[in-house]
Enzyme design. Sequence first.
Site, short mmCIF file in Angstrom:
data_model
loop_
_atom_site.label_atom_id
_atom_site.label_comp_id
_atom_site.label_asym_id
_atom_site.label_seq_id
_atom_site.Cartn_x
_atom_site.Cartn_y
_atom_site.Cartn_z
N HIS A 55 0.85 -1.21 0.00
CA HIS A 55 0.00 0.00 0.00
C HIS A 55 0.87 1.25 0.00
O HIS A 55 1.40 1.67 1.03
CB HIS A 55 -0.92 0.02 1.22
CG HIS A 55 -1.91 1.14 1.20
ND1 HIS A 55 -3.27 0.94 1.31
CD2 HIS A 55 -1.76 2.49 1.09
CE1 HIS A 55 -3.89 2.10 1.26
NE2 HIS A 55 -3.00 3.06 1.13
N HIS A 57 1.31 5.23 -2.35
CA HIS A 57 0.76 6.12 -3.39
C HIS A 57 1.95 6.70 -4.14
O HIS A 57 2.43 7.79 -3.81
CB HIS A 57 -0.06 7.24 -2.76
CG HIS A 57 -1.26 6.76 -2.00
ND1 HIS A 57 -2.55 6.87 -2.49
CD2 HIS A 57 -1.37 6.15 -0.79
CE1 HIS A 57 -3.40 6.35 -1.60
NE2 HIS A 57 -2.70 5.91 -0.56
N HIS A 208 -9.52 1.79 0.70
CA HIS A 208 -9.24 2.59 1.89
C HIS A 208 -10.51 2.51 2.72
O HIS A 208 -11.59 2.86 2.25
CB HIS A 208 -8.97 4.04 1.51
CG HIS A 208 -7.60 4.31 1.00
ND1 HIS A 208 -7.11 3.77 -0.15
CD2 HIS A 208 -6.60 5.10 1.51
CE1 HIS A 208 -5.86 4.19 -0.34
NE2 HIS A 208 -5.53 5.01 0.64
N ASP A 307 2.62 3.87 3.45
CA ASP A 307 1.56 4.52 2.67
C ASP A 307 2.09 5.69 1.84
O ASP A 307 1.69 5.91 0.70
CB ASP A 307 0.53 5.00 3.70
CG ASP A 307 -0.78 5.43 3.13
OD1 ASP A 307 -1.03 5.22 1.95
OD2 ASP A 307 -1.57 6.01 3.91
N TRP A 313 -0.10 13.98 3.12
CA TRP A 313 -0.65 13.24 4.25
C TRP A 313 0.41 12.85 5.27
O TRP A 313 0.10 12.50 6.38
CB TRP A 313 -1.36 11.97 3.75
CG TRP A 313 -2.58 12.29 2.96
CD1 TRP A 313 -3.85 12.41 3.44
CD2 TRP A 313 -2.65 12.54 1.55
NE1 TRP A 313 -4.70 12.72 2.41
CE2 TRP A 313 -4.00 12.81 1.25
CE3 TRP A 313 -1.72 12.56 0.52
CZ2 TRP A 313 -4.44 13.10 -0.05
CZ3 TRP A 313 -2.15 12.84 -0.78
CH2 TRP A 313 -3.48 13.11 -1.05
FE FE2 Z 1 -3.43 5.19 1.38
#
Ligand code: FE2
Length: 413
Positions: A55, A57, A208, A307, A313
């Site tokens: 996982h 991005h 998610h 992540d 984030w």
């Molecule tokens: Fe995520």
Amino acid sequence: MALYKNAMLRGKNQTTDILVKDGKFAKIGKCCEAEGEEVIDLKGKLVCEPYCDPHIHLDYVFTASSFGENSTGTLFDGIASWSDSKSTLSADIIKQRARKGLKEQLLGGTQYIRTHVDVTDPNLTGLKAMLELREEVKDLVEIQIVAFPQEGMYSYKGGEELVEEALKMGADCVSAIPHFEYTPEMGVKSVKKAVELAVKYDKMVDAHCDETDDDMSRFVEVLAYEAMDKGIGEKTTASHTCAMGSYNNAYAFKLMKLLKKSGINLISCPTENTHLQGRYDTYPKRRGLTRIKEMFDEGINVCFAQDSICDPWYPLGNGNLTYVLDSDFHGGHLTSPQYMNKALDLISANGAKTMCPGESYFIRENNPASFIVIDAVSDFDALRNRAGVLMSVRNGRVLFKKQEPTFETPLAL
Ligand code: FE2
């Protein structure tokens, strides 16, 4: 042909040899050196299947410094910051940054990556970039692409159609973000649609799910039931599930039974969620962790992931999964022998089960010779020292080698 001598396989207390021929494990056991063969002495270091990051991005990496600051540190303000600036990114810039992130992951021993790609973009710029990159680096790393509607499958106009289009274009998995949708009904609808699309296009699901401290966010049970009902539990994953840490125990107990029965996989992203969650709390502050230990004890497949790398984030992250492992072991109260002695499963085999590469993933004779050499002698040692990876081999080809660190000191140690 190469002979790796004195390899310590996980769970063993004696070294062995590994003979690699034509990109496969030809023999695992004591071997005699043959003429003309390359011999590498691993000196008792730990040999493990490659790490998996199920996982991340990659289309977001290294955007933190160029996008507006997420001053509250919350998930929702991260999404707002991303939404405001994402149209400024070209496919070339996305690929350039993703390559940099990928390099950090590879040098950390990762060879399997599942990347969520934002498809709430009428041009599908990030998706096109990732589809190209997946092809360009396929000899170095296996990348799975998730069609992820970052701004909502229904809260973003045309989101459902964009997700479906991404699957047609070659995404491997379908996603949803039910806790972000405007209403619970839209959230449930998005989870059901993700499963429906997975069945329709024979894809995997990775949603998610419940990435919030709201104890009323209960979409993981919808996902588990839908996946079980359609017979695709093992191909389905719930990522984050932070709200599980806030559920009352009576509800959590019931939920565990369903999760186990459904066969779905769960992914925890501890560094990011410790950063993002608890932001609306004063004290005591929640730490954004799902019920890792309880799921582990139930025999539910749980794995850990990085992540984010420097995105709106999460401002840190470098693809080194041993940091992630360390974080979840502390936060999840996994610091007892039955967990620590199998620690690396959580960033290797369990991630692989989630990504479904099949039996060829494992270190077994006649399988592709893909493995890493860790600067440790056991799982416990690797966990305690956040041990680095000294070598990564994929299909018999050495991706990188590092020297074991040395130091000088006048101290009599
Ligand atoms: Fe995520």
